[in-house]
Design a protein around this motif. Sequence first.
Motif, mmCIF file in Angstrom:
data_model
loop_
_atom_site.group_PDB
_atom_site.id
_atom_site.type_symbol
_atom_site.label_atom_id
_atom_site.label_comp_id
_atom_site.label_asym_id
_atom_site.label_seq_id
_atom_site.Cartn_x
_atom_site.Cartn_y
_atom_site.Cartn_z
ATOM 1 N N TRP A 102 3.630 -4.454 -6.620
ATOM 2 C CA TRP A 102 3.277 -3.667 -7.800
ATOM 3 C C TRP A 102 2.604 -2.361 -7.367
ATOM 4 O O TRP A 102 2.924 -1.283 -7.883
ATOM 5 N N ALA A 103 1.651 -2.455 -6.422
ATOM 6 C CA ALA A 103 0.933 -1.261 -5.967
ATOM 7 C C ALA A 103 1.878 -0.284 -5.287
ATOM 8 O O ALA A 103 1.747 0.931 -5.455
ATOM 9 N N LYS A 104 2.849 -0.793 -4.560
ATOM 10 C CA LYS A 104 3.789 0.084 -3.870
ATOM 11 C C LYS A 104 4.686 0.801 -4.876
ATOM 12 O O LYS A 104 5.053 1.960 -4.681
ATOM 13 N N ALA A 105 5.023 0.151 -5.951
ATOM 14 C CA ALA A 105 5.910 0.748 -6.955
ATOM 15 C C ALA A 105 5.177 1.723 -7.879
ATOM 16 O O ALA A 105 5.759 2.711 -8.316
ATOM 17 N N ARG A 106 3.912 1.467 -8.178
ATOM 18 C CA ARG A 106 3.234 2.249 -9.206
ATOM 19 C C ARG A 106 1.976 2.976 -8.744
ATOM 20 O O ARG A 106 1.405 3.739 -9.501
ATOM 21 N N GLY A 107 1.501 2.706 -7.554
ATOM 22 C CA GLY A 107 0.221 3.253 -7.117
ATOM 23 C C GLY A 107 0.334 4.622 -6.479
ATOM 24 O O GLY A 107 1.429 5.113 -6.199
ATOM 25 N N PRO A 108 -0.811 5.244 -6.236
ATOM 26 C CA PRO A 108 -0.814 6.535 -5.533
ATOM 27 C C PRO A 108 -0.389 6.349 -4.068
ATOM 28 O O PRO A 108 -0.308 5.228 -3.571
ATOM 29 N N ARG A 109 -0.148 7.456 -3.407
ATOM 30 C CA ARG A 109 0.386 7.417 -2.037
ATOM 31 C C ARG A 109 -0.517 6.615 -1.093
ATOM 32 O O ARG A 109 -0.028 5.825 -0.304
ATOM 33 N N TRP A 110 -1.836 6.800 -1.141
ATOM 34 C CA TRP A 110 -2.734 6.092 -0.227
ATOM 35 C C TRP A 110 -2.659 4.584 -0.449
ATOM 36 O O TRP A 110 -2.746 3.805 0.488
ATOM 37 N N LEU A 111 -2.480 4.154 -1.726
ATOM 38 C CA LEU A 111 -2.380 2.723 -2.019
ATOM 39 C C LEU A 111 -1.038 2.169 -1.545
ATOM 40 O O LEU A 111 -0.968 1.046 -1.052
ATOM 41 N N ARG A 112 0.027 2.960 -1.653
ATOM 42 C CA ARG A 112 1.337 2.511 -1.156
ATOM 43 C C ARG A 112 1.305 2.321 0.350
ATOM 44 O O ARG A 112 1.827 1.328 0.870
ATOM 45 N N ASN A 113 0.663 3.246 1.066
ATOM 46 C CA ASN A 113 0.554 3.116 2.521
ATOM 47 C C ASN A 113 -0.296 1.901 2.909
ATOM 48 O O ASN A 113 0.039 1.161 3.834
ATOM 49 N N ALA A 114 -1.394 1.699 2.199
ATOM 50 C CA ALA A 114 -2.254 0.546 2.481
ATOM 51 C C ALA A 114 -1.524 -0.758 2.172
ATOM 52 O O ALA A 114 -1.693 -1.756 2.879
#
Length: 141
Positions: A102-114
């Motif tokens: 979910w975070a990878k699909a909808r989150g900001p770039r830093w959250l997708r990388n994390a």
Amino acid sequence: MEGDPNQRTAADPGAAPLRQRFRWFHRMREWIHARPHVHLFYKVLVGIVGGLVVVIGLILVPLPGPGWLVVFIGLTVLASEFHFFHRIITWLRAQLHRFWDWAKARGPRWLRNAADRGKADVDAAHDDAHRSMGRSARPTN
């Protein structure tokens, strides 16, 4: 015990060769499981140590530091001997993967990388824990 996940042979089709550093651990567990009284003592000891680590982790949760990490380590210790806790760890891992997807699909770039790094780290740790326990990490369906 039939279907004991700790009993692995080289003839298992999905059994990866054990790393050198875990062979002593598997030999020790085979010795323990072959003796019922020692196995009972070992299981009680694992339950006490794992339960204590979980309780300490829960005490540390409201404090700054790795409270939840300590709880998950305690659950992993308990999962090494108790199938109920193994199911809990597997369920928690699935929920964590759902969150990261979910975070990878909808989150900001830093959250997708994390999420990418965290998902890979948890998968590697989970596979290593299963390998050290003598279980296959992923079901082969």
